[in-house]
Write a protein that holds these residues in place. Structure first.
Motif, PDB file in Angstrom:
ATOM      1  N   ALA A   1       0.825  -1.216   0.000  1.00 41.60           N
ATOM      2  CA  ALA A   1       0.000   0.000   0.000  1.00 41.60           C
ATOM      3  C   ALA A   1       0.856   1.261   0.000  1.00 41.60           C
ATOM      4  N   GLU A   2       2.033   1.206   0.622  1.00 40.00           N
ATOM      5  CA  GLU A   2       2.952   2.344   0.628  1.00 40.00           C
ATOM      6  C   GLU A   2       3.344   2.735  -0.795  1.00 40.00           C
ATOM      7  N   GLN A   3       3.419   1.765  -1.679  1.00 35.21           N
ATOM      8  CA  GLN A   3       3.785   2.037  -3.064  1.00 35.21           C
ATOM      9  C   GLN A   3       2.574   2.519  -3.875  1.00 35.21           C
ATOM     10  N   ILE A   4       1.448   1.835  -3.698  1.00 34.72           N
ATOM     11  CA  ILE A   4       0.271   2.139  -4.517  1.00 34.72           C
ATOM     12  C   ILE A   4      -0.360   3.480  -4.142  1.00 34.72           C
ATOM     13  N   GLU A   5      -0.188   3.931  -2.902  1.00 31.00           N
ATOM     14  CA  GLU A   5      -0.824   5.186  -2.470  1.00 31.00           C
ATOM     15  C   GLU A   5      -0.355   6.404  -3.261  1.00 31.00           C
ATOM     16  N   HIS A   6       0.747   6.282  -3.979  1.00 33.15           N
ATOM     17  CA  HIS A   6       1.286   7.426  -4.725  1.00 33.15           C
ATOM     18  C   HIS A   6       0.772   7.494  -6.172  1.00 33.15           C
ATOM     19  N   ILE A   7      -0.096   6.554  -6.543  1.00 30.56           N
ATOM     20  CA  ILE A   7      -0.698   6.620  -7.876  1.00 30.56           C
ATOM     21  C   ILE A   7      -1.673   7.792  -7.930  1.00 30.56           C
ATOM     22  N   HIS A   8      -1.528   8.645  -8.947  1.00 26.48           N
ATOM     23  CA  HIS A   8      -2.388   9.831  -9.061  1.00 26.48           C
ATOM     24  C   HIS A   8      -3.499   9.564 -10.086  1.00 26.48           C
ATOM     25  N   SER A   9      -4.490   8.778  -9.650  1.00 24.57           N
ATOM     26  CA  SER A   9      -5.615   8.455 -10.519  1.00 24.57           C
ATOM     27  C   SER A   9      -6.876   8.322  -9.664  1.00 24.57           C
ATOM     28  N   PRO A  10      -7.636   9.396  -9.484  1.00 29.28           N
ATOM     29  CA  PRO A  10      -8.861   9.332  -8.689  1.00 29.28           C
ATOM     30  C   PRO A  10      -9.822   8.244  -9.172  1.00 29.28           C
ATOM     31  N   LYS A  11      -9.890   8.047 -10.490  1.00 30.83           N
ATOM     32  CA  LYS A  11     -10.800   7.044 -11.039  1.00 30.83           C
ATOM     33  C   LYS A  11     -10.413   5.642 -10.581  1.00 30.83           C
ATOM     34  N   PHE A  12      -9.112   5.384 -10.517  1.00 29.02           N
ATOM     35  CA  PHE A  12      -8.613   4.075 -10.074  1.00 29.02           C
ATOM     36  C   PHE A  12      -9.092   3.777  -8.653  1.00 29.02           C
ATOM     37  N   PHE A  13      -8.933   4.733  -7.744  1.00 29.50           N
ATOM     38  CA  PHE A  13      -9.304   4.507  -6.352  1.00 29.50           C
ATOM     39  C   PHE A  13     -10.818   4.568  -6.140  1.00 29.50           C
ATOM     40  N   ALA A  14     -11.510   5.332  -6.975  1.00 28.46           N
ATOM     41  CA  ALA A  14     -12.978   5.349  -6.908  1.00 28.46           C
ATOM     42  C   ALA A  14     -13.530   3.972  -7.273  1.00 28.46           C
ATOM     43  N   LYS A  15     -12.925   3.337  -8.268  1.00 28.91           N
ATOM     44  CA  LYS A  15     -13.353   1.993  -8.679  1.00 28.91           C
ATOM     45  C   LYS A  15     -13.043   0.970  -7.596  1.00 28.91           C
ATOM     46  N   MET A  16     -11.880   1.119  -6.982  1.00 34.92           N
ATOM     47  CA  MET A  16     -11.508   0.237  -5.885  1.00 34.92           C
ATOM     48  C   MET A  16     -12.517   0.355  -4.741  1.00 34.92           C
ATOM     49  N   ASP A  17     -12.890   1.584  -4.413  1.00 36.84           N
ATOM     50  CA  ASP A  17     -13.864   1.865  -3.363  1.00 36.84           C
ATOM     51  C   ASP A  17     -15.198   1.199  -3.688  1.00 36.84           C
TER      52      ASP A  17
END
Length: 217
Positions: free
Chosen positions: A99-115
């Motif tokens: 998660a320390e690595q993935i948290e720096h991805i700058h893609s709101p859509k990516f994390f919205a889909k994950m949510d």
């Protein structure tokens, strides 16, 4: 766009402010295990960007923009941890470094889909609250297990330390979130507890019980 290092500093500052109420350069240096001159340089850069309020020899405070940025980084981290556990079968002790690595991805859509795929969880695998996509966070005032005494019945809802060594220890004791724990005895001398759950009795040191957050049943 902020660098990975800047984001790590902001996240560390938020965590320090939540624990102690203030942020010092010295505490930040210890938290990140980075030498003071390097920390001073980064603090000045973040101040210039408007993320923090900083004056020499005074505590640092996050601005509203800084706090929001830190919370959105924490959101990505905790969502990722939940995704790794719920969708990919990782153990709760295995997810922090990924998660320390993935948290720096700058893609709101990516994390919205994950949510969405997780059905909008409010806590991560360690019971820590997940900020929403507007940076709002619902902090809860749980008590540590060490606060309770003989005959109390509680439910484990979170842990204050999510390092791999501690979580592996909890795994070895079959302690996990939502476990109902009965306090059988508490030593007056050193606060060691004898507890019962899942029809087993074990002894836990104060060092452990103060890291287990519970709610009374």
């Amino acid at each position: 766009m902020n660098s990975f290092t800047e984001e790590n500093y902001l996240k560390a500052m938020f965590n320090l402010s939540e624990k102690s109420g203030e942020i010092t350069v010295n505490d930040l240096s210890k938290s990140l295990n980075i030498k003071m001159p390097t920390v001073n340089s980064m603090v000045k850069r973040l101040s210039a960007k408007g993320y923090i309020n900083y004056q020499s020899y005074k505590p640092i405070t996050l601005t509203e923009e800084g706090r929001m940025t830190a919370l959105l980084i924490i959101r990505k981290h905790r969502l990722t941890e939940m995704f790794l556990v719920e969708k990919m079968g990782f153990g709760w002790e295995e997810v922090h470094e990924v998660a320390e690595q993935i948290e720096h991805i700058h893609s709101p859509k990516f994390f919205a889909k994950m949510d969405e795929m997780l059905d909008f969880p409010t806590v991560d695998p360690h019971g820590s609250p997940i900020p929403d996509n507007s940076g709002n966070i619902q902090l809860k005032n749980y008590n540590p297990l060490s606060f309770f005494g003989k005959n109390d019945l509680v439910k484990l809802v979170a842990v204050t330390h999510s390092n791999e060594e501690f979580l592996k220890f909890l795994n070895s004791k079959n302690l996990q979130l939502d476990t109902i724990i009965e306090v059988l005895h508490k030593e007056e001398f050193d606060q060691t507890m004898t507890v019962k759950f899942y029809n087993q009795e074990i002894t836990l040191s104060e060092k452990v019980t103060e890291k287990l957050l519970v709610e009374k049943q």
